[in-house]
Design an enzyme around this catalytic site. Structure first.
Site, PDB file in Angstrom:
ATOM      1  N   VAL A  26     101.397  55.956  59.072  1.00 19.88           N
ATOM      2  CA  VAL A  26     100.795  56.327  57.800  1.00 19.88           C
ATOM      3  C   VAL A  26     101.711  56.924  56.838  1.00 19.88           C
ATOM      4  CG1 VAL A  26      98.971  57.707  56.905  1.00 19.88           C
ATOM      5  CG2 VAL A  26      98.464  56.737  59.143  1.00 19.88           C
ATOM      6  N   LYS A 116      92.876  64.451  62.665  1.00 29.43           N
ATOM      7  CA  LYS A 116      91.648  64.818  63.169  1.00 29.43           C
ATOM      8  C   LYS A 116      91.665  65.615  64.305  1.00 29.43           C
ATOM      9  CE  LYS A 116      92.581  60.728  63.952  1.00 29.43           C
ATOM     10  NZ  LYS A 116      92.948  59.441  64.349  1.00 29.43           N
ATOM     11  N   GLY A 198      98.055  45.604  68.571  1.00 29.98           N
ATOM     12  CA  GLY A 198      98.644  46.827  67.929  1.00 29.98           C
ATOM     13  C   GLY A 198      97.461  47.866  67.840  1.00 29.98           C
ATOM     14  N   ASP A 212      89.353  60.559  70.689  1.00 26.91           N
ATOM     15  CA  ASP A 212      89.631  60.418  69.391  1.00 26.91           C
ATOM     16  C   ASP A 212      88.201  60.581  68.630  1.00 26.91           C
ATOM     17  OD1 ASP A 212      91.162  59.018  66.951  1.00 26.91           O
ATOM     18  OD2 ASP A 212      89.309  57.832  67.348  1.00 26.91           O
ATOM     19  N   LYS A 216      86.156  63.004  65.810  1.00 24.12           N
ATOM     20  CA  LYS A 216      85.670  62.827  64.571  1.00 24.12           C
ATOM     21  C   LYS A 216      84.275  63.099  64.356  1.00 24.12           C
ATOM     22  CE  LYS A 216      88.782  58.762  64.135  1.00 24.12           C
ATOM     23  NZ  LYS A 216      89.183  57.470  64.477  1.00 24.12           N
TER      24      LYS A 216
HETATM   25  P1  NAP Z   1     103.111  58.074  64.150  1.00 21.34           P
HETATM   26  O1  NAP Z   1     103.327  56.601  63.655  1.00 21.34           O
HETATM   27  O2  NAP Z   1     103.335  58.723  65.613  1.00 21.34           O
HETATM   28  O3  NAP Z   1     104.113  59.035  63.175  1.00 21.34           O
HETATM   29  C1  NAP Z   1     104.566  60.183  63.293  1.00 21.34           C
HETATM   30  C2  NAP Z   1     105.436  61.035  62.535  1.00 21.34           C
HETATM   31  O4  NAP Z   1     105.408  62.154  62.727  1.00 21.34           O
HETATM   32  C3  NAP Z   1     106.938  60.449  62.826  1.00 21.34           C
HETATM   33  O5  NAP Z   1     107.672  60.153  61.699  1.00 21.34           O
HETATM   34  C4  NAP Z   1     107.536  61.475  63.818  1.00 21.34           C
HETATM   35  O6  NAP Z   1     109.003  61.455  63.641  1.00 21.34           O
HETATM   36  C5  NAP Z   1     106.769  62.613  62.934  1.00 21.34           C
HETATM   37  N1  NAP Z   1     106.865  63.893  63.715  1.00 21.34           N
HETATM   38  C6  NAP Z   1     106.134  64.218  64.816  1.00 21.34           C
HETATM   39  N2  NAP Z   1     106.371  65.242  65.624  1.00 21.34           N
HETATM   40  C7  NAP Z   1     107.049  65.728  64.857  1.00 21.34           C
HETATM   41  C8  NAP Z   1     107.572  67.160  64.723  1.00 21.34           C
HETATM   42  N3  NAP Z   1     107.306  67.876  65.757  1.00 21.34           N
HETATM   43  N4  NAP Z   1     108.351  67.393  63.621  1.00 21.34           N
HETATM   44  C9  NAP Z   1     108.585  66.762  62.739  1.00 21.34           C
HETATM   45  N5  NAP Z   1     108.248  65.373  62.552  1.00 21.34           N
HETATM   46  C10 NAP Z   1     107.371  64.972  63.576  1.00 21.34           C
HETATM   47  O7  NAP Z   1     101.774  58.728  63.689  1.00 21.34           O
HETATM   48  P2  NAP Z   1     100.808  58.106  62.656  1.00 21.34           P
HETATM   49  O8  NAP Z   1      99.991  56.917  63.281  1.00 21.34           O
HETATM   50  O9  NAP Z   1     101.419  57.647  61.277  1.00 21.34           O
HETATM   51  O10 NAP Z   1      99.558  59.262  62.545  1.00 21.34           O
HETATM   52  C11 NAP Z   1      99.913  60.351  61.694  1.00 21.34           C
HETATM   53  C12 NAP Z   1      98.592  60.975  61.645  1.00 21.34           C
HETATM   54  O11 NAP Z   1      97.260  60.339  61.004  1.00 21.34           O
HETATM   55  C13 NAP Z   1      97.734  61.616  62.933  1.00 21.34           C
HETATM   56  O12 NAP Z   1      97.182  62.790  62.810  1.00 21.34           O
HETATM   57  C14 NAP Z   1      96.970  60.353  63.118  1.00 21.34           C
HETATM   58  O13 NAP Z   1      95.752  61.036  63.999  1.00 21.34           O
HETATM   59  C15 NAP Z   1      96.436  60.317  61.677  1.00 21.34           C
HETATM   60  N6  NAP Z   1      95.738  59.009  61.764  1.00 21.34           N
HETATM   61  C16 NAP Z   1      96.663  57.919  61.960  1.00 21.34           C
HETATM   62  C17 NAP Z   1      95.818  56.601  61.536  1.00 21.34           C
HETATM   63  C18 NAP Z   1      96.677  55.349  61.772  1.00 21.34           C
HETATM   64  O14 NAP Z   1      96.083  54.229  61.955  1.00 21.34           O
HETATM   65  N7  NAP Z   1      97.920  55.369  62.547  1.00 21.34           N
HETATM   66  C19 NAP Z   1      94.438  56.504  61.223  1.00 21.34           C
HETATM   67  C20 NAP Z   1      93.999  57.816  60.902  1.00 21.34           C
HETATM   68  C21 NAP Z   1      94.612  58.897  61.024  1.00 21.34           C
HETATM   69  P3  NAP Z   1     109.861  60.457  64.173  1.00 21.34           P
HETATM   70  O15 NAP Z   1     109.623  59.485  63.251  1.00 21.34           O
HETATM   71  O16 NAP Z   1     111.044  61.061  64.325  1.00 21.34           O
HETATM   72  O17 NAP Z   1     109.318  60.157  65.565  1.00 21.34           O
END
Ligand code: NAP
Length: 448
Positions: A26, A116, A198, A212, A216
């Protein structure tokens, strides 16, 4: 907070400083749109938005593909949140996200989050911190990705009374059950396909065990009923027990099994009001609007006193769709920074009790094989009536029990009854010597 006029001279409007916590699926989409739509956003807000830093966890990763100056990446999230006007939290998980958000709010930054899990576990603490600091806390992307739900519930329906929300809020489980229905796949095959595409993580537990969806549902119920509902108060059942046979039974009734999140305002005969929030797979008739939600799409069906029935449909996950919701919040927070105003705070005035599932009225579909002998049907009917459960429909057909033995397959759909009575009925049927096999037990929602 920054001032409007830059030190660079009169006429140059000082940008709003935007910090991102996380740059994964995201975060990357958000950064790219902040860059590619910078002029539009500046016009919509009245001030430019400038990314001042992006916190990530892992050092030494080549992030040049994100398309932003790589010097903006930092692993020092704590100091980043202290030098931003708007903090976008997209790292996920409870800690350190919670501490960083609280710190950002204390420093006077508006916070936009898609988290969430954190909002469902500790939303009240974050809301209270935002209220104390007098700043915005937005979380549209925390429920169903791109689909606007938080703002419609909090603002558009603020003058109405929501009775019930029935939603498909997890794309992975909808994909799996849809494949089982449309392609005849079994659960494991469908899950493997979801992973290959994916839609499902390598560890799919949070999706298939409905953690999850429960988070929500907690957020939706809290918003709809002006009552704090935490994820632990949401009754949660995963989809792992759904079998091909359940899917086949559903088809025979012209139904489909969907992964539902249900938030309900319940008024008993004495006028006492409570709420229920629950997630489980359930049969819905193919004529129900949620039955035609396929693949990994999400949809939420809202029933309100004055508005009647509303349906929200779209992509519940993915980088760009989720970024759309995040950026809507960012623009709202930025506009507030420019022209004043605040995000609506938490509304919990109704403070309704949250009912355990046992006392909530549900309906069951039960398919069972029994001995085809005189008196058996009457015995089975007695089990239902002993538990105070009345039957809406009973279908009987003869099936082979092997070795020439004749059995009857009974398909029963109950009327609404307390879930405890229905599950006790199922237990009694399972222990009844006349019952050879319980083929399928699944709740029914949405009329039949
Ligand atoms: P993701 O792809 O796993 O990315 C997480 C990011 O956060 C990565 O850049 C990671 O760093 C960084 N991170 C994790 N722990 C950290 C820490 N302790 N300190 C600093 N940076 C940290 O996650 P995502 O899918 O984008 O999801 C992000 C949020 O959006 C979550 O809350 C998720 O529930 C929500 N969300 C996601 C989706 C979806 O479709 N993916 C949809 C709705 C809501 P690195 O790059 O170094 O690993």
């Amino acid at each position: 907070m920054s001032t409007e006029q830059s030190e660079d001279g009169p006429g140059r409007v000082e940008p709003l400083r935007v910090a991102l916590l996380g740059c994964g699926v995201v975060g990357t989409a958000v950064v790219r749109r902040l860059l590619s739509h910078a002029d539009d956003y500046a016009s919509r807000v009245g001030r430019p938005l400038q990314i001042v830093g992006i916190a990530v966890r892992t050092e030494g990763v080549d992030r040049s593909d994100v398309g932003v100056d790589v010097d903006l990446f930092t692993t020092d999230a704590a100091s980043l949140v202290a030098r931003a006007d708007i903090v976008i939290e997209l790292m996920g998980g409870i800690e350190p996200a919670r501490t960083l958000i609280l710190s950002a709010l204390e420093h006077g930054a508006a916070v936009v989050t898609a988290n969430k899990a954190l909002m469902a576990e500790d939303g009240p603490t974050l809301h209270e911190a935002a209220r104390r600091a007098g700043v915005d806390l937005f979380y549209e992307a925390a429920v169903a990705g791109a689909i606007p739900l938080v703002r419609p519930l909090v603002e558009s329906l603020a003058g109405d009374k929501v009775h019930r929300i029935t939603g498909i809020v997890n794309g992975t489980t909808n994909y799996v059950l849809d494949q089982m229905d449309r392609a005849g796949a079994d659960f494991d095959e469908a899950l493997k396909q979801a992973q290959a595409l994916g839609y499902a993580e390598a560890d799919p537990t949070a999706d298939i065990e409905s953690h999850d969806a429960a988070a929500k549902a907690a957020i939706l119920a809290s918003l709809a009923f002006h009552t704090r509902v935490s994820a632990s108060q949401v009754h949660r059942e995963g989809i792992t027990a759904v079998t091909r046979e359940d899917v086949r039974e559903a088809r025979e009734l012209d139904c489909v099994i969907k992964p539902l999140a249900i938030c309900e305002r319940i008024e008993d005969a004495s006028g006492a009001v409570a709420v229920s929030a629950r997630v489980y797979p359930a049969m819905v008739p193919r004529t129900h609007p949620l039955a035609s939600v396929h693949d990994a799409f999400n949809a939420v069906f809202i029933e309100a006193a004055a508005a009647g029935e509303l349906m929200f449909y779209g992509q519940g996950a993915g980088g760009d769709p989720t970024a759309s919701a995040v950026l809507g919040d960012v623009i709202a927070a930025a506009r507030h920074a420019v022209t004043g105003g605040r995000s609506p705070g938490e509304s919990t005035y109704a403070d309704l009790p949250v009912l355990p599932l046992d006392s909530v009225q549900t309906r069951y579909h039960i398919s069972l094989d029994v001995a085809d002998l005189p008196g058996v049907l009457a015995g089975i009917a007695a089990v239902f009536s002993e538990h105070g459960v009345s039957l809406e429909s009973v279908r009987q057909r003869l099936v082979s029990g092997g070795e020439g033995e004749q059995r009857a397959n009974l398909v029963v759909v109950t009327h609404r009854a307390p879930d405890a009575a229905l599950s006790a009925t199922v237990e009694a049927l399972a222990a009844d010597p006349a019952v050879h096999r319980l083929r399928s037990v699944i709740r029914v929602e949405g009329g039949l």
